[in-house]
Structure formats: C-alpha cells, structure tokens
Design a protein around this motif. Sequence first.
Motif, PDB file in Angstrom:
ATOM      1  N   GLY A 101       0.787  -1.222   0.000  1.00 55.37           N
ATOM      2  CA  GLY A 101       0.000   0.000   0.000  1.00 55.37           C
ATOM      3  C   GLY A 101       0.818   1.270   0.000  1.00 55.37           C
ATOM      4  N   TYR A 102       2.060   1.186   0.421  1.00 54.60           N
ATOM      5  CA  TYR A 102       2.926   2.365   0.487  1.00 54.60           C
ATOM      6  C   TYR A 102       3.592   2.671  -0.855  1.00 54.60           C
ATOM      7  CZ  TYR A 102       6.299  -1.443   0.817  1.00 54.60           C
ATOM      8  OH  TYR A 102       7.015  -2.588   0.572  1.00 54.60           O
ATOM      9  N   PHE A 103       3.392   1.811  -1.872  1.00 52.58           N
ATOM     10  CA  PHE A 103       4.128   1.926  -3.130  1.00 52.58           C
ATOM     11  C   PHE A 103       3.857   3.254  -3.840  1.00 52.58           C
ATOM     12  CE2 PHE A 103       4.088   1.363  -7.792  1.00 52.58           C
ATOM     13  CZ  PHE A 103       5.442   1.133  -7.993  1.00 52.58           C
ATOM     14  N   GLN A 104       4.945   3.878  -4.326  1.00 51.82           N
ATOM     15  CA  GLN A 104       4.879   5.059  -5.180  1.00 51.82           C
ATOM     16  C   GLN A 104       5.922   4.905  -6.286  1.00 51.82           C
ATOM     17  OE1 GLN A 104       4.399   9.011  -3.244  1.00 51.82           O
ATOM     18  NE2 GLN A 104       4.749   7.929  -1.307  1.00 51.82           N
ATOM     19  N   LEU A 105       5.689   5.554  -7.418  1.00 53.90           N
ATOM     20  CA  LEU A 105       6.633   5.497  -8.529  1.00 53.90           C
ATOM     21  C   LEU A 105       6.922   6.921  -8.997  1.00 53.90           C
ATOM     22  CD1 LEU A 105       8.141   3.488 -10.472  1.00 53.90           C
ATOM     23  CD2 LEU A 105       6.288   3.947 -12.086  1.00 53.90           C
ATOM     24  N   LYS A 106       8.044   7.457  -8.544  1.00 52.20           N
ATOM     25  CA  LYS A 106       8.403   8.827  -8.896  1.00 52.20           C
ATOM     26  C   LYS A 106       9.246   8.889 -10.165  1.00 52.20           C
ATOM     27  CE  LYS A 106       8.237  10.310  -4.072  1.00 52.20           C
ATOM     28  NZ  LYS A 106       8.970  10.935  -2.941  1.00 52.20           N
ATOM     29  N   SER A 107       9.980   7.820 -10.454  1.00 47.67           N
ATOM     30  CA  SER A 107      10.790   7.755 -11.670  1.00 47.67           C
ATOM     31  C   SER A 107      10.889   6.304 -12.108  1.00 47.67           C
ATOM     32  CB  SER A 107      12.182   8.346 -11.434  1.00 47.67           C
ATOM     33  OG  SER A 107      12.862   7.630 -10.417  1.00 47.67           O
ATOM     34  N   TYR A 108      11.381   6.094 -13.357  1.00 47.96           N
ATOM     35  CA  TYR A 108      11.340   4.750 -13.925  1.00 47.96           C
ATOM     36  C   TYR A 108      12.438   4.595 -14.967  1.00 47.96           C
ATOM     37  CZ  TYR A 108       9.261   0.570 -16.078  1.00 47.96           C
ATOM     38  OH  TYR A 108       9.029  -0.688 -16.557  1.00 47.96           O
ATOM     39  N   ARG A 109      13.008   3.381 -15.039  1.00 46.17           N
ATOM     40  CA  ARG A 109      13.966   3.036 -16.092  1.00 46.17           C
ATOM     41  C   ARG A 109      13.410   1.860 -16.883  1.00 46.17           C
ATOM     42  NH1 ARG A 109      19.689   2.223 -13.259  1.00 46.17           N
ATOM     43  NH2 ARG A 109      18.372   0.931 -11.929  1.00 46.17           N
ATOM     44  N   ASN A 110      13.402   1.958 -18.203  1.00 43.09           N
ATOM     45  CA  ASN A 110      12.840   0.904 -19.038  1.00 43.09           C
ATOM     46  C   ASN A 110      13.680  -0.363 -19.035  1.00 43.09           C
ATOM     47  OD1 ASN A 110      10.502   2.236 -19.936  1.00 43.09           O
ATOM     48  ND2 ASN A 110      11.688   3.405 -21.424  1.00 43.09           N
ATOM     49  N   HIS A 111      14.952  -0.245 -18.691  1.00 44.14           N
ATOM     50  CA  HIS A 111      15.827  -1.411 -18.640  1.00 44.14           C
ATOM     51  C   HIS A 111      17.017  -1.081 -17.750  1.00 44.14           C
ATOM     52  CE1 HIS A 111      18.628   0.651 -21.389  1.00 44.14           C
ATOM     53  NE2 HIS A 111      17.539   1.027 -22.056  1.00 44.14           N
ATOM     54  N   GLY A 147      20.346   0.015 -16.495  1.00 41.95           N
ATOM     55  CA  GLY A 147      21.302   0.939 -17.080  1.00 41.95           C
ATOM     56  C   GLY A 147      20.677   2.027 -17.922  1.00 41.95           C
ATOM     57  N   GLY A 148      19.341   1.968 -18.094  1.00 44.22           N
ATOM     58  CA  GLY A 148      18.655   2.970 -18.897  1.00 44.22           C
ATOM     59  C   GLY A 148      18.539   4.301 -18.176  1.00 44.22           C
ATOM     60  N   GLN A 149      18.114   5.303 -18.917  1.00 45.41           N
ATOM     61  CA  GLN A 149      17.973   6.635 -18.341  1.00 45.41           C
ATOM     62  C   GLN A 149      16.800   6.677 -17.367  1.00 45.41           C
ATOM     63  OE1 GLN A 149      17.510   9.724 -21.232  1.00 45.41           O
ATOM     64  NE2 GLN A 149      17.356  11.365 -19.710  1.00 45.41           N
ATOM     65  N   ASN A 150      17.010   7.316 -16.241  1.00 44.26           N
ATOM     66  CA  ASN A 150      15.968   7.453 -15.238  1.00 44.26           C
ATOM     67  C   ASN A 150      15.012   8.565 -15.671  1.00 44.26           C
ATOM     68  OD1 ASN A 150      14.960   6.392 -12.869  1.00 44.26           O
ATOM     69  ND2 ASN A 150      15.861   7.987 -11.600  1.00 44.26           N
ATOM     70  N   THR A 151      13.745   8.218 -15.918  1.00 45.16           N
ATOM     71  CA  THR A 151      12.760   9.160 -16.427  1.00 45.16           C
ATOM     72  C   THR A 151      11.734   9.487 -15.354  1.00 45.16           C
ATOM     73  OG1 THR A 151      12.985   8.215 -18.644  1.00 45.16           O
ATOM     74  CG2 THR A 151      11.032   9.557 -18.223  1.00 45.16           C
ATOM     75  N   ALA A 152      11.412  10.762 -15.215  1.00 49.21           N
ATOM     76  CA  ALA A 152      10.391  11.164 -14.248  1.00 49.21           C
ATOM     77  C   ALA A 152       9.042  10.593 -14.668  1.00 49.21           C
ATOM     78  CB  ALA A 152      10.320  12.683 -14.157  1.00 49.21           C
ATOM     79  N   ALA A 153       8.347   9.985 -13.743  1.00 48.31           N
ATOM     80  CA  ALA A 153       7.039   9.402 -14.036  1.00 48.31           C
ATOM     81  C   ALA A 153       5.952  10.464 -13.943  1.00 48.31           C
ATOM     82  CB  ALA A 153       6.739   8.273 -13.059  1.00 48.31           C
ATOM     83  N   CYS A 154       4.886  10.242 -14.682  1.00 52.19           N
ATOM     84  CA  CYS A 154       3.695  11.072 -14.531  1.00 52.19           C
ATOM     85  C   CYS A 154       2.977  10.577 -13.280  1.00 52.19           C
ATOM     86  CB  CYS A 154       2.807  10.935 -15.759  1.00 52.19           C
ATOM     87  SG  CYS A 154       1.245  11.842 -15.627  1.00 52.19           S
ATOM     88  N   ARG A 155       2.891  11.412 -12.268  1.00 52.83           N
ATOM     89  CA  ARG A 155       2.351  10.982 -10.982  1.00 52.83           C
ATOM     90  C   ARG A 155       0.839  10.764 -11.044  1.00 52.83           C
ATOM     91  NH1 ARG A 155       5.566  11.622  -6.703  1.00 52.83           N
ATOM     92  NH2 ARG A 155       4.323   9.835  -5.997  1.00 52.83           N
ATOM     93  N   ALA A 156       0.368   9.808 -10.288  1.00 53.46           N
ATOM     94  CA  ALA A 156      -1.064   9.556 -10.171  1.00 53.46           C
ATOM     95  C   ALA A 156      -1.728  10.729  -9.460  1.00 53.46           C
ATOM     96  CB  ALA A 156      -1.300   8.262  -9.405  1.00 53.46           C
ATOM     97  N   SER A 157      -3.028  10.856  -9.637  1.00 51.02           N
ATOM     98  CA  SER A 157      -3.741  11.969  -9.007  1.00 51.02           C
ATOM     99  C   SER A 157      -3.807  11.810  -7.496  1.00 51.02           C
ATOM    100  CB  SER A 157      -5.156  12.077  -9.585  1.00 51.02           C
ATOM    101  OG  SER A 157      -5.885  10.877  -9.357  1.00 51.02           O
ATOM    102  N   HIS A 206       7.181  12.114 -20.491  1.00 48.23           N
ATOM    103  CA  HIS A 206       7.090  10.998 -19.549  1.00 48.23           C
ATOM    104  C   HIS A 206       7.287   9.649 -20.234  1.00 48.23           C
ATOM    105  CE1 HIS A 206       5.896  13.662 -16.365  1.00 48.23           C
ATOM    106  NE2 HIS A 206       4.844  14.084 -17.032  1.00 48.23           N
ATOM    107  N   GLU A 207       7.356   9.638 -21.549  1.00 47.19           N
ATOM    108  CA  GLU A 207       7.562   8.415 -22.329  1.00 47.19           C
ATOM    109  C   GLU A 207       6.569   7.322 -21.942  1.00 47.19           C
ATOM    110  OE1 GLU A 207      11.614   7.167 -22.088  1.00 47.19           O
ATOM    111  OE2 GLU A 207      12.378   8.939 -23.111  1.00 47.19           O
ATOM    112  N   GLY A 208       5.351   7.739 -21.628  1.00 48.10           N
ATOM    113  CA  GLY A 208       4.321   6.762 -21.303  1.00 48.10           C
ATOM    114  C   GLY A 208       4.443   6.141 -19.929  1.00 48.10           C
ATOM    115  N   VAL A 209       5.346   6.650 -19.090  1.00 47.06           N
ATOM    116  CA  VAL A 209       5.527   6.092 -17.748  1.00 47.06           C
ATOM    117  C   VAL A 209       4.512   6.734 -16.805  1.00 47.06           C
ATOM    118  CG1 VAL A 209       7.107   5.743 -15.831  1.00 47.06           C
ATOM    119  CG2 VAL A 209       7.966   5.694 -18.172  1.00 47.06           C
ATOM    120  N   ALA A 210       3.430   6.035 -16.541  1.00 43.70           N
ATOM    121  CA  ALA A 210       2.366   6.560 -15.690  1.00 43.70           C
ATOM    122  C   ALA A 210       2.329   5.786 -14.379  1.00 43.70           C
ATOM    123  CB  ALA A 210       1.021   6.459 -16.402  1.00 43.70           C
ATOM    124  N   GLU A 211       2.455   6.494 -13.286  1.00 36.56           N
ATOM    125  CA  GLU A 211       2.372   5.849 -11.976  1.00 36.56           C
ATOM    126  C   GLU A 211       1.045   5.112 -11.827  1.00 36.56           C
ATOM    127  OE1 GLU A 211       3.381   7.151  -7.413  1.00 36.56           O
ATOM    128  OE2 GLU A 211       2.214   8.548  -8.635  1.00 36.56           O
TER     129      GLU A 211
END
Length: 201
Positions: free
Chosen positions: A14-24, A26-36, A96-101
């Motif tokens: 329940g505490y899970f949040q996703l503020k950033s994401y890497r597709n693989h 070593g990949g670039q860390n991308t800011a996620a689109c935060r949930a409402s 955001h490259e489609g990275v949605a929390e």
Amino acid sequence: MAHQAPDSFMEFEGYFQLKSYRNHAGGQNTAACRASITPLDKWFQHFIPVNLSHARHTGVLYNPIFAVSREKIRQYPKSMYEALLMEILRCTAKEHEGVAEAGHYLERAWKPMFETYRPLAFKCSGHFGQKKGDPNCCNQTGFIGLPWTICKEDRPTCSGLVQDSGWGTCIPADWGWREDRCPASITSGRAARHARRLGAT
C-alpha cells in the motif's frame, strides 16, 4: 490469472509510489507522470470499490495477461472504468515516455478486483494472537512477515501451512480439519454438515 509460481504470494504494498522509472537496467531514469492520488492504498480506495483488506489478502500479480469473465467485469459500474481510463490518459505527454504511476497502480489492482472473495479461506501463516516477526505456525520454519496473514479471533487457528509449498487456512478453533482439503473419511456428523455447506467433497 497466469502465475509462474502458484503457491507464492506477492504483497499488496500500500505504500508503493513510482516517482521515476527506467525501461531497462542501465537505462535513463525518467520522471514518471504521478497519479492523481498517492500512495497505492489511497489510490485504490478512491478508484476501486473493493475493501482494502481483501487486496491485502489476495496480493498482486505482475502479469498483464489473464482471463476474466464478463460477469466479473460487469460487477463494477461503467463509471469506474471511465474514471480509470481518464486517470491513465492524463499521462500521455512525451516527456514521460508513457511512464504513468497510475498504470503501475492499476496493474496491482487487477487481482483484488477480479479474484473471488473467499472470506472463509484467507491464507494464513500464524494463529490469532501472534504478531509480525513471530515464528510461523504449524511447526514450520521461518517467521510471519505479513500481519494480515495472521488469523482473526472468529477463526483463530491457522491449519495446513507448509513452508515454501502452500499457505494455511484460518479455521474455527473447534474444527479438526482443513476446509480447503476435506478428507474423504469425513462422512457423517458435524464435520459432514460443514463440508456440505462449503461444497467440499
């Protein structure tokens, strides 16, 4: 739902949040689109009309390929699905490259949404009165890691736990058998009446 390890349990965190994401790796860390709404448990309670305790007992599956009946889909109002769609469509910006929390939240919501509610067969690892960190029940090794896998007072006994093989089932204190594995020898008396009520054979 598909699962590579049917007896394993993945916690509804329940505490899970996703503020950033890497597709693989070593990949670039991308800011996620935060949930409402964050974190996961608050988002779930806002969008999904399912009790949070059920989500904690069913756990999650990180697998978007599953089958579900029309009846289970239609048990929820169309407005719920429309709200979920709009929540996902908020995050279409290229940066955001489609990275949605919210997409990761929805992935964790499928199993609690569509798995049959079985209040009499909650998975367990400890008896009523135990707490997180106590030894597992049933003379098994290991320790209780998830507090909601401890039986409640009305069904206080955890029966049938096998370490690294299968969860136990919470049963009333005066039952001498497992409700999910009723032996063929039970053919009469009180136990048989319980078996017929539960549909056991």
